[in-house]
Design a protein around this motif. Structure first.
Motif, short mmCIF file in Angstrom:
data_model
loop_
_atom_site.label_atom_id
_atom_site.label_comp_id
_atom_site.label_asym_id
_atom_site.label_seq_id
_atom_site.Cartn_x
_atom_site.Cartn_y
_atom_site.Cartn_z
N TYR A 96 -2.73 46.15 14.94
CA TYR A 96 -1.32 45.84 14.73
C TYR A 96 -1.01 45.01 13.49
O TYR A 96 0.14 44.63 13.29
CB TYR A 96 -0.74 45.18 15.98
CG TYR A 96 -0.72 46.14 17.15
CD1 TYR A 96 0.01 47.31 17.07
CD2 TYR A 96 -1.45 45.88 18.30
CE1 TYR A 96 0.01 48.22 18.12
CE2 TYR A 96 -1.44 46.78 19.35
CZ TYR A 96 -0.71 47.95 19.26
OH TYR A 96 -0.72 48.83 20.29
N CYS A 97 -1.99 44.75 12.65
CA CYS A 97 -1.74 44.03 11.41
C CYS A 97 -0.84 44.89 10.51
O CYS A 97 -1.25 45.98 10.09
CB CYS A 97 -3.05 43.72 10.69
SG CYS A 97 -2.80 42.93 9.08
N PRO A 98 0.37 44.43 10.21
CA PRO A 98 1.30 45.23 9.41
C PRO A 98 0.79 45.53 7.99
O PRO A 98 1.16 46.55 7.40
CB PRO A 98 2.56 44.38 9.34
CG PRO A 98 2.44 43.39 10.41
CD PRO A 98 0.98 43.18 10.65
N ALA A 99 -0.05 44.67 7.46
CA ALA A 99 -0.55 44.84 6.09
C ALA A 99 -1.90 45.55 6.04
O ALA A 99 -2.43 45.79 4.96
CB ALA A 99 -0.65 43.49 5.41
N PHE A 100 -2.47 45.85 7.21
CA PHE A 100 -3.81 46.45 7.29
C PHE A 100 -4.85 45.58 6.57
O PHE A 100 -5.74 46.09 5.91
CB PHE A 100 -3.81 47.88 6.72
CG PHE A 100 -2.81 48.78 7.38
CD1 PHE A 100 -3.04 49.29 8.65
CD2 PHE A 100 -1.62 49.08 6.75
CE1 PHE A 100 -2.10 50.10 9.27
CE2 PHE A 100 -0.68 49.90 7.36
CZ PHE A 100 -0.92 50.40 8.63
N ALA A 101 -4.70 44.27 6.74
CA ALA A 101 -5.59 43.32 6.07
C ALA A 101 -6.83 42.97 6.88
O ALA A 101 -7.70 42.28 6.39
CB ALA A 101 -4.82 42.04 5.76
N LEU A 102 -6.90 43.45 8.13
CA LEU A 102 -8.02 43.11 9.01
C LEU A 102 -8.87 44.32 9.32
O LEU A 102 -8.36 45.44 9.41
CB LEU A 102 -7.48 42.54 10.33
CG LEU A 102 -6.53 41.36 10.22
CD1 LEU A 102 -5.98 41.00 11.58
CD2 LEU A 102 -7.23 40.17 9.58
N SER A 103 -10.15 44.07 9.51
CA SER A 103 -11.05 45.15 9.92
C SER A 103 -12.21 44.57 10.71
O SER A 103 -12.46 43.37 10.70
CB SER A 103 -11.57 45.92 8.70
OG SER A 103 -12.31 45.08 7.85
N LEU A 104 -12.89 45.46 11.41
CA LEU A 104 -14.11 45.12 12.15
C LEU A 104 -15.26 45.90 11.58
O LEU A 104 -15.13 47.09 11.31
CB LEU A 104 -13.96 45.49 13.62
CG LEU A 104 -13.11 44.63 14.50
CD1 LEU A 104 -13.09 45.17 15.92
CD2 LEU A 104 -13.61 43.20 14.51
N GLU A 105 -16.37 45.23 11.41
CA GLU A 105 -17.62 45.88 11.01
C GLU A 105 -18.60 45.69 12.14
O GLU A 105 -18.68 44.62 12.73
CB GLU A 105 -18.17 45.26 9.73
CG GLU A 105 -17.29 45.46 8.52
CD GLU A 105 -17.83 44.77 7.28
OE1 GLU A 105 -18.85 44.05 7.38
OE2 GLU A 105 -17.21 44.94 6.22
N GLU A 106 -19.33 46.72 12.44
CA GLU A 106 -20.34 46.62 13.50
C GLU A 106 -21.63 46.06 12.90
O GLU A 106 -22.04 46.44 11.81
CB GLU A 106 -20.59 47.96 14.14
CG GLU A 106 -19.37 48.51 14.89
CD GLU A 106 -18.81 47.57 15.95
OE1 GLU A 106 -19.60 46.88 16.64
OE2 GLU A 106 -17.58 47.51 16.09
N ASP A 107 -22.25 45.13 13.63
CA ASP A 107 -23.50 44.52 13.17
C ASP A 107 -24.65 45.51 13.26
O ASP A 107 -24.68 46.39 14.03
CB ASP A 107 -23.82 43.28 14.01
CG ASP A 107 -22.80 42.17 13.78
OD1 ASP A 107 -22.27 42.09 12.68
OD2 ASP A 107 -22.55 41.41 14.73
#
Length: 65
Positions: free
Chosen positions: A54-65
């Motif tokens: 839901y980040c409006p700017a698409f500034a967040l992400s997840l990387e899998e370890d």
């Protein structure tokens, strides 16, 4: 999982804090998100995924370890 925030595109909406306040903080001076816990416990995955989604700017992400 690893939480990544791109502060260059963050627009300071702070919605991520509503989803996972123990993972995301906010730098008032820079007006951008901060990552408080880069490797949150797996039990936080659903909330962190919501914040990313839901980040409006698409500034967040997840990387899998």
């Amino acid at each position: 999982m690893r939480v990544v925030a791109d502060t260059a595109i963050c627009q300071g909406h702070q919605l991520c804090q509503g989803e996972a306040p123990d993972v995301f903080g906010f730098d008032q001076d820079a007006d951008v998100v901060t990552v408080l816990d880069e490797h949150p416990d797996e039990s936080r995955r659903a909330d962190v995924q919501q914040a990313v989604r839901y980040c409006p700017a698409f500034a967040l992400s997840l990387e899998e370890d």
